[in-house]
Design a protein around this motif. Structure first.
Motif, PDB file in Angstrom:
ATOM      1  N   GLU A 204       0.849  -1.183   0.000  1.00 31.99           N
ATOM      2  CA  GLU A 204       0.000   0.000   0.000  1.00 31.99           C
ATOM      3  C   GLU A 204       0.888   1.238   0.000  1.00 31.99           C
ATOM      4  O   GLU A 204       1.673   1.439   0.925  1.00 31.99           O
ATOM      5  CB  GLU A 204      -0.928   0.001   1.210  1.00 31.99           C
ATOM      6  CG  GLU A 204      -2.096   0.952   1.089  1.00 31.99           C
ATOM      7  CD  GLU A 204      -3.045   0.590  -0.048  1.00 31.99           C
ATOM      8  OE1 GLU A 204      -3.617   1.522  -0.655  1.00 31.99           O
ATOM      9  OE2 GLU A 204      -3.214  -0.615  -0.331  1.00 31.99           O
ATOM     10  N   GLY A 205       0.789   2.027  -1.050  1.00 30.02           N
ATOM     11  CA  GLY A 205       1.627   3.207  -1.157  1.00 30.02           C
ATOM     12  C   GLY A 205       0.870   4.492  -0.909  1.00 30.02           C
ATOM     13  O   GLY A 205      -0.317   4.483  -0.556  1.00 30.02           O
ATOM     14  N   THR A 206       1.521   5.615  -1.136  1.00 29.70           N
ATOM     15  CA  THR A 206       0.910   6.921  -0.918  1.00 29.70           C
ATOM     16  C   THR A 206      -0.306   7.126  -1.805  1.00 29.70           C
ATOM     17  O   THR A 206      -1.308   7.710  -1.384  1.00 29.70           O
ATOM     18  CB  THR A 206       1.946   8.030  -1.196  1.00 29.70           C
ATOM     19  OG1 THR A 206       3.084   7.826  -0.357  1.00 29.70           O
ATOM     20  CG2 THR A 206       1.363   9.406  -0.927  1.00 29.70           C
ATOM     21  N   ASN A 207      -0.227   6.631  -3.043  1.00 31.31           N
ATOM     22  CA  ASN A 207      -1.312   6.830  -4.001  1.00 31.31           C
ATOM     23  C   ASN A 207      -2.079   5.548  -4.306  1.00 31.31           C
ATOM     24  O   ASN A 207      -2.723   5.435  -5.341  1.00 31.31           O
ATOM     25  CB  ASN A 207      -0.743   7.418  -5.305  1.00 31.31           C
ATOM     26  CG  ASN A 207      -0.038   8.734  -5.076  1.00 31.31           C
ATOM     27  OD1 ASN A 207      -0.592   9.630  -4.463  1.00 31.31           O
ATOM     28  ND2 ASN A 207       1.189   8.846  -5.570  1.00 31.31           N
ATOM     29  N   GLU A 216       8.865   4.945  -4.338  1.00 32.33           N
ATOM     30  CA  GLU A 216       8.068   6.178  -4.287  1.00 32.33           C
ATOM     31  C   GLU A 216       9.051   7.328  -4.170  1.00 32.33           C
ATOM     32  O   GLU A 216       9.864   7.363  -3.245  1.00 32.33           O
ATOM     33  CB  GLU A 216       7.107   6.172  -3.092  1.00 32.33           C
ATOM     34  CG  GLU A 216       5.910   5.273  -3.284  1.00 32.33           C
ATOM     35  CD  GLU A 216       4.836   5.525  -2.240  1.00 32.33           C
ATOM     36  OE1 GLU A 216       5.175   6.025  -1.143  1.00 32.33           O
ATOM     37  OE2 GLU A 216       3.658   5.238  -2.521  1.00 32.33           O
ATOM     38  N   LYS A 351       7.125  18.197  -4.492  1.00 35.39           N
ATOM     39  CA  LYS A 351       6.857  17.212  -3.435  1.00 35.39           C
ATOM     40  C   LYS A 351       5.850  16.144  -3.837  1.00 35.39           C
ATOM     41  O   LYS A 351       5.593  15.210  -3.068  1.00 35.39           O
ATOM     42  CB  LYS A 351       6.360  17.936  -2.184  1.00 35.39           C
ATOM     43  CG  LYS A 351       7.421  18.806  -1.520  1.00 35.39           C
ATOM     44  CD  LYS A 351       6.839  19.553  -0.314  1.00 35.39           C
ATOM     45  CE  LYS A 351       7.886  20.464   0.325  1.00 35.39           C
ATOM     46  NZ  LYS A 351       7.314  21.240   1.460  1.00 35.39           N
ATOM     47  N   VAL A 353       4.391  12.896  -4.933  1.00 35.08           N
ATOM     48  CA  VAL A 353       4.985  11.558  -4.868  1.00 35.08           C
ATOM     49  C   VAL A 353       4.586  10.747  -6.096  1.00 35.08           C
ATOM     50  O   VAL A 353       3.405  10.618  -6.419  1.00 35.08           O
ATOM     51  CB  VAL A 353       4.556  10.834  -3.579  1.00 35.08           C
ATOM     52  CG1 VAL A 353       5.063   9.397  -3.566  1.00 35.08           C
ATOM     53  CG2 VAL A 353       5.080  11.587  -2.357  1.00 35.08           C
TER      54      VAL A 353
END
Length: 425
Positions: A204-207, A216, A351, A353
């Motif tokens: 599970e990533g930021t997006n 990332e 910034k 990602v």
């Protein structure tokens, strides 16, 4: 040889037409009616389709007209309604037609379509198409059997165009789903034989969820801002570049003379630059500078970033930024109100990602999507060629320069097949 030199042609307000045809005012063929509900509106027990110049737009119980008709939009758009039974209702600010004498409806649709109604708009001196400007149109009117044959030929051609249009829509939907899948699931890793094997582990990533081996990184780390300011020569010309929204690429603006630049700062653009509009980034105004864009200029409102080719593929970064997720991130980085008040902040841009696959996988993803884009470009070109050929065919048939053979039942199919053969070359 001009039509004036052909035997059997006569001079009319429509130009030179066959002597068996007549020049007819549109108002002689039809009544042109405003698409508004009359006071004595008939209430029905079931919903009736509302037609405008884009097809059915809703349902109503208001009945204005029955049978086939031609719908004319105030901005010069045109559509036809073919109904074997039942009434329909034309939306407000749209004209529709009622017959005053016998003719073939499809032929009249093509005859009116041959006029540039938008220019007719301008010639009328009003901002929208007027009934008066429509009523005085001179229509070259053949006998009904010829009308029917002309309409049959052009209907076949429109069928060919409809097939291409559907192919474009299908390919666009394919691209949309494929882009979403590739930018979240990737294509996998290559084995020793060079074959791609799907990823088996995800995180599970930021997006959202991505393959476990993807990085990332901040956009500024792999695509830093690069400015190439220009010292303005008052007597030199500076061809400018613009960006279309929704990832639709660049366009060329007229060149500015140096003394016309004023206080505006200009920056040089080079092939391969990642370009963003700082006032419309939230609308997907992102592009990659093409070779033909090299050496053009943008104001301070156009941001140029140069992607580190050892770590990232420019096309992959562009494609991510023009996905719904990417545009959402650009919107968050563009605080303020609507339009020009939503200015992209450079610090916020850096910034953002980016989910970053290994470079080989990035290139494979862009290769797949480039193939879909090539298919779309090919279909768009085929459609444009067909439309050009159709316009030429309409010009020949609707003026009588090319006469249809009424004694041959296969004449419409024969002409259409010749058209199709040219289209496929």
């Amino acid at each position: 040889m001009s039509l004036a030199d052909k035997p059997g042609f006569i001079s009319t307000p429509c130009g030179w037409i066959p002597n068996s045809w007549v020049a007819t005012k549109l108002s002689t063929l039809v009544d042109i009616v405003y698409g508004k509900s009359p006071a004595d509106i008939e209430k029905l027990d079931h919903g009736i389709p509302i037609f405008g110049t884009g097809g059915v737009s809703g349902y109503t119980n208001a009945s204005l007209c029955d049978g086939p008709s031609i719908i004319l939009g105030r901005k010069g758009t045109i559509d036809k309604v073919q109904r074997s039974e039942g009434p329909f209702w034309a939306i407000d600010t749209t004209f529709y037609t009622r017959p005053k004498q016998a003719f073939d409806w499809s032929w009249l649709y093509y005859a009116i379509s041959s006029f540039d109604l938008r220019k007719l708009n301008e010639a009328s001196g009003v901002p929208s198409l007027s009934r008066a400007s429509l009523e005085v149109l001179d229509i070259a009117t053949p006998p009904i059997p010829e009308q029917q044959k002309i309409a049959a030929i052009l209907t076949v051609v429109d069928g060919k165009l409809d097939v291409i249009t559907q192919q474009i829509a299908t390919t666009q939907n394919l691209k949309k789903g494929l882009t979403q899948s590739l930018l979240s699931n990737g294509v996998g890793t290559q084995n020793d034989q060079g074959l791609w094997q799907q990823h088996s582990e995800f995180k599970e990533g930021t997006n959202g969820q991505t393959p476990a081996i993807w990085e990332e990184v901040a956009l500024g780390e792999i695509a830093p801002l690069v400015r190439r300011p220009v010292d303005i020569n008052l007597d030199a010309f500076y061809p400018e570049l613009g960006l279309r929204s929704y990832g639709k690429g660049t366009f060329h603006k007229p060149a500015l003379l140096g003394r016309e630049v004023g206080n505006k700062r200009l920056f040089e653009i080079k092939t391969g630059d990642l370009l963003l509009s700082n006032v419309f980034a939230w609308e997907g105004a992102v592009a990659i500078a093409k070779p033909q864009d090299n050496g053009r200029f943008g104001s301070h409102r156009y941001i140029t970033c140069v992607v580190d080719q050892t770590r990232a593929d420019t096309s992959f970064i562009f494609r991510f930024l023009t996905t719904p997720t990417g545009i959402s991130l650009l919107t968050l980085a563009s605080p303020g109100g609507a339009g020009r008040n939503k200015t992209l902040g450079l610090a916020a841009l850096e910034k953002i990602v980016i989910p970053l696959p290994p470079l080989a996988e990035q290139k494979r993803i862009t290769q797949i999507l480039d193939g879909v884009d090539e298919k779309l470009n090919s279909l768009a070109l085929k459609k444009a060629n067909c439309q050009t050929l159709k316009r030429g065919l309409m010009q020949k048939l609707l003026t009588g320069e090319w006469r249809v053979k009424l004694d041959s039942a296969a004449s419409a199919a024969k002409v259409a097949s010749r058209f199709s053969a040219v289209r496929n070359t």
